[in-house]
Motif scaffolding. Sequence first.
Motif, PDB file in Angstrom:
ATOM      1  N   ILE A 117       0.839  -1.201   0.000  1.00  0.00           N
ATOM      2  CA  ILE A 117       0.000   0.000   0.000  1.00  0.00           C
ATOM      3  C   ILE A 117       0.875   1.252   0.000  1.00  0.00           C
ATOM      4  CG2 ILE A 117      -1.658   1.346   1.347  1.00  0.00           C
ATOM      5  CD1 ILE A 117      -2.848  -1.319   2.305  1.00  0.00           C
ATOM      6  N   ALA A 118       1.911   1.257   0.848  1.00  0.00           N
ATOM      7  CA  ALA A 118       2.808   2.412   0.909  1.00  0.00           C
ATOM      8  C   ALA A 118       3.568   2.592  -0.403  1.00  0.00           C
ATOM      9  CB  ALA A 118       3.789   2.244   2.072  1.00  0.00           C
ATOM     10  N   GLU A 119       4.010   1.488  -0.996  1.00  0.00           N
ATOM     11  CA  GLU A 119       4.751   1.569  -2.260  1.00  0.00           C
ATOM     12  C   GLU A 119       3.877   2.117  -3.381  1.00  0.00           C
ATOM     13  OE1 GLU A 119       6.328  -2.284  -3.017  1.00  0.00           O
ATOM     14  OE2 GLU A 119       7.655  -2.247  -1.259  1.00  0.00           O
ATOM     15  N   VAL A 120       2.610   1.700  -3.413  1.00  0.00           N
ATOM     16  CA  VAL A 120       1.692   2.203  -4.438  1.00  0.00           C
ATOM     17  C   VAL A 120       1.554   3.715  -4.323  1.00  0.00           C
ATOM     18  CG1 VAL A 120      -0.747   2.301  -5.065  1.00  0.00           C
ATOM     19  CG2 VAL A 120       0.381   0.098  -4.840  1.00  0.00           C
ATOM     20  N   ALA A 121       1.351   4.203  -3.099  1.00  0.00           N
ATOM     21  CA  ALA A 121       1.185   5.641  -2.898  1.00  0.00           C
ATOM     22  C   ALA A 121       2.461   6.397  -3.253  1.00  0.00           C
ATOM     23  CB  ALA A 121       0.777   5.918  -1.454  1.00  0.00           C
ATOM     24  N   ASN A 122       3.608   5.854  -2.884  1.00  0.00           N
ATOM     25  CA  ASN A 122       4.879   6.505  -3.212  1.00  0.00           C
ATOM     26  C   ASN A 122       5.126   6.514  -4.718  1.00  0.00           C
ATOM     27  OD1 ASN A 122       6.035   7.410  -0.729  1.00  0.00           O
ATOM     28  ND2 ASN A 122       6.488   5.291  -0.173  1.00  0.00           N
TER      29      ASN A 122
END
Length: 433
Positions: A120-125
């Motif tokens: 989830i964090a990687e997608v947002a980044n």
Amino acid sequence: MHSKARNPLRPLLGFGFLVQGFRCFPWMAVNFFLKDGLRVAPSTLQLLQTSANLPMVGKPFYGVVSDAVYIRGEHRIPYIAIGVLLQAMSWLFIALLPQSSISIFTFSVLLLLGNLGASIAEVANDALVAEAGRQPTSTTSTKRTSSGELQSFAWMLGSVGGAIGNLLGGIAINQFSPKTMFLVFGLLLITQLFLTVAIRESSLDLPKSSSKSSIQKQLSELSVTLRKPEISYSIAWFALSYAIIPILTGTMFFYQTQYLKLDSSILGLSKVFGQAAMIIWSASYNKWLKSVPPRKLISALQATIAVFMVSDALFVKQVYRNFGVSDTVYVVFFSGLLEVLFLFKVLPFSVLMAQLCPPGCEGSLMAFLMSAIALAAIVSGYLGVALASFLGASAQDFSKLPNGILIQAACTIVPLYWSSWIPDYIKASKKVD
């Protein structure tokens, strides 16, 4: 000019990718925790590690949601915070639970939770990188290259985090228990969480969206985007170029630690060298290789991977010992480089996708790409388990490992026969609005 200096976008992305790269620190401890703590076999270790990546396959859904669903008027920062929180919970639970309470099942569930948060964090980044890369500038040439520069910046910070994590991990695994390493990473994630929630998305100076899309509309736009031949064929080739290769990471880990009895610090140094190569690759790509046609560059990398695999087979047959090359030297330099060569392709390909991506679909498309890579890696891992089982490779018998590596090399060459699926030019660079 003064407001731009205060824009927290680069510090936010830099620290985010730094922590993302540092994930190798606890994951090195995971290998030894499974091997020495839970006493699993090489195939079981690889099976658990591969299965832990299943949440990565859901990245398109996370991307669509982050594109379409705003939380308190923001649609990137909140998802980074949610992802970081889930990771922190995962690693802190593993660190603080009594050893007697941690079964293979419990450990697997917590690893799944951690990777869900990471994805989830990687997608947002990744969406922030793609979105900020479209920031209007004074010249079209600057606008064309800004995405690639931000991609290279993010990759370099991720590589720095990986180098630090592997170096410290290789040293720490001999000094501390794996659970202590899990605790340290959990506390780092808590720090990232507090820093992230302190930033307002409005301060990032991102391009304004014309309107907020519903999830249904976002899915429809993603579907239209994926029907573009230059995008769909490219992603299909890229995914197959990974999926078709049966990876033998579990068996090779046991070969290096059980048979060769290499110290964990050597494995750490190997990964540090790989991360250093990633940093050099990121800088080199940004300075010299962005103009190289994507098909030519990615195909060359694919062929190079096959060559290094043949070299690995010679290493396991102990051919290099006859030339005075020690196992330690080979593992640090050649094995470290081979491991990251698989990732070299991602940088030029993700830049290509960001430039082909229509506005408003950045998060969804980049997430779909990462999901395709994750699914391909899972298939590759399962094929590796099957190949090791077929060859009879185990923690006690590595005699058939060279044959398995040669099969890997042959499978790596196969995708070159349909490399025409990748554009030999960057279409988006020919016309910029």
